[in-house]
Motif scaffolding. Structure first.
Motif, short mmCIF file in Angstrom:
data_model
loop_
_atom_site.label_atom_id
_atom_site.label_comp_id
_atom_site.label_asym_id
_atom_site.label_seq_id
_atom_site.Cartn_x
_atom_site.Cartn_y
_atom_site.Cartn_z
N MET A 114 -3.70 -15.17 -13.57
CA MET A 114 -2.88 -15.62 -12.44
C MET A 114 -2.90 -14.58 -11.33
SD MET A 114 0.31 -17.63 -14.30
CE MET A 114 0.92 -16.17 -15.12
N ASP A 115 -2.37 -14.98 -10.18
CA ASP A 115 -2.53 -14.20 -8.95
C ASP A 115 -1.47 -13.11 -8.83
OD1 ASP A 115 -3.47 -13.38 -6.52
OD2 ASP A 115 -2.48 -14.98 -5.38
N PHE A 116 -1.66 -12.01 -9.55
CA PHE A 116 -0.75 -10.88 -9.47
C PHE A 116 -1.19 -9.90 -8.38
CE2 PHE A 116 -0.53 -12.33 -13.89
CZ PHE A 116 0.83 -12.49 -14.06
N GLU A 117 -0.21 -9.33 -7.69
CA GLU A 117 -0.51 -8.36 -6.63
C GLU A 117 -0.84 -6.98 -7.19
OE1 GLU A 117 -0.77 -8.70 -3.40
OE2 GLU A 117 -0.15 -10.78 -3.21
N ARG A 118 -0.38 -6.68 -8.40
CA ARG A 118 -0.53 -5.36 -9.02
C ARG A 118 0.08 -4.26 -8.13
NH1 ARG A 118 -3.94 -5.07 -13.51
NH2 ARG A 118 -4.84 -7.10 -14.01
N LYS A 119 1.20 -4.59 -7.55
CA LYS A 119 1.95 -3.66 -6.71
C LYS A 119 3.44 -3.92 -6.88
CE LYS A 119 -1.28 -3.14 -2.81
NZ LYS A 119 -1.44 -3.34 -1.33
N THR A 120 4.24 -2.96 -6.46
CA THR A 120 5.67 -3.16 -6.39
C THR A 120 5.98 -4.01 -5.15
OG1 THR A 120 6.06 -0.99 -7.39
CG2 THR A 120 7.92 -2.01 -6.24
N HIS A 121 6.88 -4.94 -5.29
CA HIS A 121 7.26 -5.77 -4.15
C HIS A 121 7.74 -4.87 -3.01
CE1 HIS A 121 9.50 -8.57 -1.63
NE2 HIS A 121 8.94 -9.58 -2.30
N PRO A 122 7.30 -5.15 -1.77
CA PRO A 122 7.68 -4.29 -0.63
C PRO A 122 9.19 -4.05 -0.49
CG PRO A 122 5.99 -5.85 0.04
CD PRO A 122 6.40 -6.24 -1.35
N TYR A 123 9.99 -5.05 -0.85
CA TYR A 123 11.44 -4.90 -0.74
C TYR A 123 11.93 -3.73 -1.58
CZ TYR A 123 16.42 -6.22 -1.02
OH TYR A 123 17.80 -6.22 -0.96
N TYR A 124 11.32 -3.55 -2.76
CA TYR A 124 11.74 -2.47 -3.66
C TYR A 124 10.93 -1.20 -3.41
CZ TYR A 124 14.34 -6.18 -5.83
OH TYR A 124 15.22 -7.22 -6.03
N GLU A 125 9.68 -1.35 -3.00
CA GLU A 125 8.88 -0.16 -2.68
C GLU A 125 9.49 0.60 -1.51
OE1 GLU A 125 5.85 2.58 -3.12
OE2 GLU A 125 6.23 0.85 -4.43
N SER A 126 10.16 -0.11 -0.60
CA SER A 126 10.80 0.56 0.54
C SER A 126 11.94 1.47 0.10
CB SER A 126 11.32 -0.48 1.53
OG SER A 126 12.40 -1.23 0.97
N MET A 127 12.43 1.25 -1.12
CA MET A 127 13.51 2.09 -1.65
C MET A 127 12.98 3.32 -2.38
SD MET A 127 15.87 -0.93 -3.31
CE MET A 127 16.19 -2.46 -2.45
N GLY A 128 11.67 3.34 -2.62
CA GLY A 128 11.07 4.46 -3.34
C GLY A 128 9.99 3.98 -4.28
N HIS A 129 9.05 4.84 -4.59
CA HIS A 129 7.95 4.50 -5.48
C HIS A 129 8.45 4.26 -6.90
CE1 HIS A 129 3.95 4.38 -7.15
NE2 HIS A 129 4.20 5.40 -7.95
N VAL A 130 7.91 3.24 -7.56
CA VAL A 130 8.29 2.93 -8.95
C VAL A 130 7.26 3.58 -9.87
CG1 VAL A 130 8.71 1.12 -10.65
CG2 VAL A 130 9.35 0.75 -8.24
N PRO A 131 7.63 4.65 -10.59
CA PRO A 131 6.64 5.40 -11.39
C PRO A 131 5.93 4.57 -12.45
CG PRO A 131 8.66 6.68 -11.12
CD PRO A 131 8.95 5.31 -10.60
N ALA A 132 6.58 3.55 -13.00
CA ALA A 132 6.01 2.78 -14.12
C ALA A 132 4.71 2.08 -13.75
CB ALA A 132 7.02 1.76 -14.63
N ILE A 133 4.46 1.84 -12.48
CA ILE A 133 3.24 1.15 -12.07
C ILE A 133 2.00 2.02 -12.24
CG2 ILE A 133 3.48 1.85 -9.66
CD1 ILE A 133 2.00 -1.47 -10.90
N GLU A 134 2.20 3.33 -12.25
CA GLU A 134 1.06 4.26 -12.18
C GLU A 134 0.11 4.12 -13.37
OE1 GLU A 134 2.87 8.07 -11.81
OE2 GLU A 134 3.74 7.64 -9.84
N THR A 135 0.63 4.02 -14.57
CA THR A 135 -0.24 4.01 -15.76
C THR A 135 -0.80 2.62 -16.06
OG1 THR A 135 1.72 3.73 -17.16
CG2 THR A 135 0.91 5.98 -16.83
N VAL A 136 -0.22 1.57 -15.48
CA VAL A 136 -0.66 0.22 -15.84
C VAL A 136 -1.32 -0.55 -14.70
CG1 VAL A 136 1.14 0.02 -17.60
CG2 VAL A 136 1.59 -0.84 -15.29
N GLN A 137 -1.30 -0.03 -13.49
CA GLN A 137 -1.73 -0.81 -12.34
C GLN A 137 -3.09 -1.45 -12.53
OE1 GLN A 137 -1.86 1.29 -8.56
NE2 GLN A 137 -1.80 -0.61 -7.40
#
Length: 559
Positions: free
Chosen positions: A271-294
């Motif tokens: 399915m069509d995943f962005e493989r990113k944090t949604h901009p609404y939440y990314e604007s609050m700060g980087h989400v570390p959990a994405i780093e190892t699984v992106q």
């Protein structure tokens, strides 16, 4: 595409009202390793308008109301991990970091998030159905021991006042609920579905009755009995209803939903995943959990290892389903077109990477056995396929734009060593290891390993020796490092010193990957911790409950 998380996004999509709103204790990361994204996209692919509210403020209505009222239901999950595990260390101290939160800050999800979020929804949307799901709800569906308050708590379904609970991976179950509510607006019809937990004031006419909440609160042996019954009876091929009395109500667990087949699993992960944090939440700060699984790929679901301390077999089941090579290769090609991709696929795996392609005629036709598949030795019915897995990794490495393919998921070294093709697998695995191969012997003492349902530590040493020998012959600096658990039921200072001597004499280094056992709901080890017995053998076990001694056991390994 990102699923909407603001009213502005809903308007841009031309939607007037959402069908389903999903609430999660994690930030919204649009990646298939995040359960809320996986379920959200799955429902969207079936024609439903789905929105996500991540980490809502539970002290006001500002977040919970921002997407309006859904037509069908609110779906609630605490996130990828139990909220108590996310919020507290194994020493019972508040965590300072939460990798699933923007900026890695702690305190953005409440304790027992499933209950808090459900009560929040019921407060502001009292007539909208609430469906619980995810790991926390799944493992707390019956009465369970809660280490953080040191007592047995009732089912999360009762404490949350939710309408239904779906357990396991639940894609097909939540789709069927959506279809029933859309067509009939009738929650009672949903109570007939596989994979659903519900409550009733009338005792079910059929099924297996577990010891009641009152019984397991007063009798720890009854608690161990209840856990054994849950684990041994929950299999879609056994088709068993379980129920448990709690006060004047009964919690009823329908038989599990059948796991997704290969085609369904293929379609899910394409399915069509962005493989990113949604901009609404990314604007609050980087989400570390994405780093190892992106840029990781899920190749297999399910695990028949059934380690005592692990809940994955309970949540994903012991039935292993592997994706097709074609689907995985297609996903890899999609990844190469991602703007952030630098040529490295960080993992191709799942709960246990080298269970890819495995099968068992008995398990696949009759359900899980009374005995354990890999303990005390590997069952002869287990069919391994390490060559198929290596062939897949090689195909991925040949894709244009891919420079490296790594295996970062867990490897069962005992499986590899018992396979006639195991030597070839170990040799080739060197090419797919990013410097260090992480294995999990978990302990060294035979007695503790027996209680953990883990293989003898000598097999870890044999695998380590073979892997590092092949690495040297290939002129590569590749090493095996071990993960260990201390303070597991059965460990005294004697066994702890045995582990310390093993590390000093056999490894020659002080591993950093040492954790203190946390008695989280739903595992055999937690049943041992609370009851003081092995639920399957009734053997009495020493359990270290002093936080001071538990911490000393970890410190002792570094002396």
């Amino acid at each position: 595409m990102f699923l909407p998380t603001t009213s502005e996004e809903i308007k841009k999509l031309g939607w007037k009202q959402l069908d389903i709103i999903l609430i999660t204790g994690d930030a919204y990361v649009d990646h298939p390793s995040f359960g809320v994204a996986l379920i959200g996209h799955y429902l969207f692919s079936k024609g439903y308008k789905v929105g996500i509210i991540a980490q809502p403020d539970w002290n006001s209505d500002k977040d919970i109301k921002r997407l309006g009222r859904p037509k069908l239901f609110f779906g609630i999950t605490a996130g990828n991990v139990d909220s108590m595990v996310a919020n507290y260390t194994a020493s019972m101290k508040k965590r300072k970091i939460d990798d699933y939160t923007p900026g890695g800050t702690s305190g953005k999800r409440p304790d027992r998030a499933t209950i808090v979020y459900s009560n929040l929804v019921k407060r502001f949307f009292p007539n909208v159905p609430v469906i619980l799901g995810g790991l926390e709800a799944s493992l707390r569906r019956f009465a369970h021991y809660d280490w953080w308050v040191n007592r047995v708590r009732k089912s999360v379904l009762i404490d949350s006042k939710a309408d239904l609970l779906v357990y396991g991976m639940a894609e097909k179950t939540i789709l069927r609920i959506s279809q029933i509510l859309e067509k009939y607006a009738d929650l009672d019809r949903c109570k007939q579905l596989p994979g659903v937990v519900w409550w009733t004031s009338r005792k079910p006419e059929s099924g297996i009755e577990l010891p009641s909440f009152e019984e397991i609160s007063e009798d720890k042996i009854k608690y161990a009995e209840a856990v054994k019954l849950q684990l041994s009876s929950t299999d879609h091929l056994k088709n068993v209803v379980l129920y448990q009395k709690q006060d004047n109500r009964y919690i009823v667990q329908n038989p599990p939903e059948k796991p997704l087949d290969q085609t369904e699993l293929d379609n899910l992960y394409l399915m069509d995943f962005e493989r990113k944090t949604h901009p609404y939440y990314e604007s609050m700060g980087h989400v570390p959990a994405i780093e190892t699984v992106q840029f990781s790929i899920t190749s297999v679901r399910g695990c028949f290892g059934r380690c005592s301390f692990c809940a994955l077999s309970c949540h994903q089941t012991a039935h292993v389903v592997s994706r097709s090579d074609e689907s995985i290769i297609e996903e890899a090609r999609k990844i190469t077109r991602h703007p952030d991709f630098k040529g490295i696929i960080t993992d191709v795996g799942g709960p246990t990477a080298n269970m890819y392609g495995t099968s068992c005629n008995v398990r696949d036709s009759k359900g899980t056995c009374r005995k354990f598949c890999l303990h005390p030795e590997i069952c002869s019915s287990t069919q391994m396929n390490h060559a198929k897995y290596i062939d897949l990794l090689e195909k991925l490495r040949q894709i244009k734009g891919v420079r490296h393919v790594f295996v970062s998921s867990g490897i069962r070294h005992d499986l590899a060593l018992s396979d006639p093709e195991g030597e070839y697998f170990i040799k080739e695995l060197v090419n797919y290891t990013p410097g260090q191969l992480k294995l999990a012997p978990e302990h060294a003492h035979p007695y503790v390993l027996k209680l953990m349902r883990k293989p003898p530590v000598e097999l870890f040493l044999e695998f380590k020796r073979k892997f590092e020998k092949h690495a040297r012959h290939q002129g590569k600096n590749r090493y095996v490092i071990g993960y260990f658990i201390v303070a597991h039921p059965g460990e005294t200072l004697r066994e702890n010193n045995y582990l310390k001597n093993f590390i000093n004499e056999k490894l020659g280094y002080h591993p950093q990957q040492i954790q203190i056992f946390t008695p989280s709901p739903g595992t055999i080890s937690t049943a041992m911790y609370y009851s003081g017995i092995d639920p399957f053998t009734h053997e009495r076990i020493h359990v270290e409950k002093s936080l001071k001694v538990r911490n000393q056991m970890k410190k002792n390994l570094f002396k």
